[in-house]
Motif scaffolding. Structure first.
Motif, short mmCIF file in Angstrom:
data_model
loop_
_atom_site.label_atom_id
_atom_site.label_comp_id
_atom_site.label_asym_id
_atom_site.label_seq_id
_atom_site.Cartn_x
_atom_site.Cartn_y
_atom_site.Cartn_z
N THR A 86 0.74 -1.21 -0.03
CA THR A 86 -0.08 -0.05 0.00
C THR A 86 0.92 1.37 -0.03
O THR A 86 2.10 1.18 0.70
CB THR A 86 -0.96 -0.14 1.18
N LEU A 88 1.06 5.38 -0.01
CA LEU A 88 0.60 6.84 0.68
C LEU A 88 1.18 8.06 0.24
O LEU A 88 2.29 7.89 0.54
CB LEU A 88 0.20 6.93 2.24
N ASP A 99 -2.68 14.21 2.54
CA ASP A 99 -2.49 12.84 2.21
C ASP A 99 -3.55 12.36 1.04
O ASP A 99 -4.48 12.87 1.08
CB ASP A 99 -2.79 11.96 3.43
N SER A 100 -2.99 11.52 0.26
CA SER A 100 -3.84 10.77 -0.65
C SER A 100 -4.46 9.76 -0.13
O SER A 100 -4.16 9.25 1.08
CB SER A 100 -2.91 10.28 -1.95
N PRO A 101 -5.54 9.07 -0.65
CA PRO A 101 -6.00 7.88 -0.21
C PRO A 101 -5.29 6.85 -0.34
O PRO A 101 -4.11 6.94 -1.12
CB PRO A 101 -7.30 7.78 -1.17
N PRO A 102 -5.27 5.72 0.24
CA PRO A 102 -4.13 4.67 0.12
C PRO A 102 -4.38 4.18 -1.33
O PRO A 102 -5.44 4.06 -1.88
CB PRO A 102 -4.76 3.64 1.14
#
Length: 164
Positions: A86, A88, A99-102
């Motif tokens: 994952t 980020l 922050d971006s979404p995962p």
């Protein structure tokens, strides 16, 4: 070769197959993105901005990479397109933390695209509004715990960063 040697060779080959020793390598793929400032209603690219990519495996942080946006606000990270990972993306812009979404790759995917939106800062707390207020009362033995929960809204096109 005698039968014992052949049996050992077959057993070793089967063990290697079972453990994935001959598995195909996970492909590399880009996470492409742009950083845009949306203050004023019109998207403007943010060049020269540091962008940080954090890499997680099984929810544990394993690595970080940084990149700098070009004059069009574009950035690229080349990463493993492994579905077990994952990613980020984070941008710290003028006191705001975005922050971006995962980001995860599904089987067969080899590229991802992100748009990171940032806004000019504001330190005036009068722009904030309380949307939700809750009082939580929890009685216990010999005490009462009271928690106040406030959910704020910022109806402006700026990020509230507070005053120093």
């Amino acid at each position: 070769m005698n039968r014992a040697t052949i049996a050992v060779a077959v057993t070793v080959a089967l063990l290697l197959l079972a453990t994935g020793a001959f598995a195909a390598p996970v492909p590399q793929g880009p996470i492409n993105g742009t950083v845009q400032n949306l203050t004023g209603g019109k998207a403007k690219p943010v060049g020269g901005q540091t962008v940080t990519l954090t890499i997680y495996v099984n929810n544990a942080e394993v690595d970080k990479k940084t990149a700098t946006t070009d004059p069009r606000g574009a950035f690229t990270f080349t990463v493993s397109a492994d579905p077990a990972r994952t990613y980020l993306v984070n941008v710290k812009y003028k006191g705001g933390d975005y922050d971006s979404p995962p980001v995860t790759f599904k089987a067969g995917e080899t590229a991802k695209q992100l748009l990171m939106r940032v806004y000019e800062p504001i330190t005036d707390a009068s722009v904030l509004r309380v949307n939700i207020q809750h009082m939580i009362v929890e009685p216990g033995e010999g005490l009462v715990q009271i928690t106040e929960l406030l959910v704020f809204a910022n109806p402006t096109d700026r990020t509230y960063v507070g005053a120093k």
